[in-house]
Design an enzyme around this catalytic site. Sequence first.
Site, short mmCIF file in Angstrom:
data_model
loop_
_atom_site.label_atom_id
_atom_site.label_comp_id
_atom_site.label_asym_id
_atom_site.label_seq_id
_atom_site.Cartn_x
_atom_site.Cartn_y
_atom_site.Cartn_z
N ASP A 176 37.37 46.56 46.81
CA ASP A 176 38.49 45.96 47.53
C ASP A 176 39.72 46.86 47.52
O ASP A 176 40.38 47.06 48.54
CB ASP A 176 38.85 44.60 46.92
CG ASP A 176 37.71 43.61 46.97
OD1 ASP A 176 36.68 43.92 47.60
OD2 ASP A 176 37.84 42.53 46.38
N TYR A 228 29.94 34.68 38.91
CA TYR A 228 29.98 36.14 39.00
C TYR A 228 29.47 36.79 37.70
O TYR A 228 28.67 37.72 37.75
CB TYR A 228 31.43 36.52 39.28
CG TYR A 228 31.71 37.96 39.60
CD1 TYR A 228 31.63 38.42 40.91
CD2 TYR A 228 32.09 38.85 38.60
CE1 TYR A 228 31.92 39.73 41.22
CE2 TYR A 228 32.38 40.16 38.91
CZ TYR A 228 32.31 40.59 40.21
OH TYR A 228 32.59 41.89 40.50
MG MG Z 1 40.44 38.80 45.24
#
Ligand code: MG
Length: 389
Positions: A176, A228
């Site tokens: 990201d 996760y």
């Molecule tokens: Mg995030």
Amino acid sequence: MSNSHSMASDIRSEFEKAFGHSPDVVAQAPGRVNLIGEHIDYSDGFVLPFAIKDVTTVAIGKRADRTLTVASVQRPKDKYVTSLDNLAPLTGEPWSRYVLGVLWAIPNHLQLSGMNILIDGRVPLGAGLSSSAALECSVATALNHLFDLQINLEDLARLTQRAENIYVGVPCGIMDQSISLMGKAGAALLLDCRDLHTEEIPFEIASENLELLIIDSQAHHSLVDGGYAERRASCERAVGQLGIPSLRDISVAELFEQGQSLDELTFKRAKHAVTEMKRVLDAVTALQARDFLTLGKLLNESHASLRDDYTVSCVELDLAVDTAIAEGALGARMVGGGFGGSAIALISADSVDRVKAAISSAFAAKNFKAPRFFTSLPSDGAKVLTEPA
Ligand code: MG
Ligand code: ADP
């Protein structure tokens, strides 16, 4: 949608209202969509994200003392005040940690000065478009410029990831932050998560009369951490039992031969990771050949793998994907961590309204929360905004 200059002047006047002086720097960083390559950044895989047009903007002004004041247009009642000497992981208001964590992750940050910081995030929060990386990377880009730190983009990506991992406490991979910093208009970025090597892959869909529809399912089925940690642990277990450095180091055929010793769940997790890495490389080949039918097929396969083997999808995401495909999408899949968040669909530009309407009514028929829709062409990564003329 406002352009960069009006965005910069908006935040300059907001900053003056909040702090009574003008900022020394304004910077912005975008959210992202990952075209393909999901849940493999932490397995040393390849990912293929692009930056979206929506950005988080930050304005920073230096102070003469050691005080740090963090304000957000999105959190009008929560101005957070601390000192440069008090930065410590997992302290402060959760939202302010994204900002403070970046400061903390800068080498020798105690030698910086106090600052007033105002953020204005236009990336939808919590929609799987990485408003968190947009926030971190806007701050990192501003600080790099303001203090002339000369940190390169790879190191800025690592530094902002460390901020999120350790200071905020979210174990995200490197994707990201990398795409928010390095995105290019008209391109997706093939990012090798092993060494952060990047390659720009042309992703020109407008000229093909295609659109990438982003569907925010508005669903959030978070287990404590969205499941996760379990997925990461499964991949680590597979790596340990297979005796390889990472899931990057085994082909699909080898996994099917050597994976017999793994328990069924561990095998399925590894199978997703290893097949997804191949799909990313196949998607690059398809994009280079402008073969959007194959790209669509790969998106569908990615979704099936995330749904059936990695089991991170949910009913809302499956409904969005199935409906888009029934309405003629070339391909569709969930994106992001899963259990809610967004899906993407590659559709013809003239079908956008029809696909949106079909998904909205399918959601209404199931009494799901109404989905939100966005479209975005691949856009530029983080930048410092100069004074408006
Ligand atoms: Mg995030
Ligand atoms: P995503 O990155 O998918 O949008 P995350 O949960 O990782 O979702 O990050 C969202 C969090 O980041 C918000 O809950 C908030 O704490 C913080 N955040 C992001 N943008 C802003 C903003 N403009 N103002 C305040 N906090 C923000």
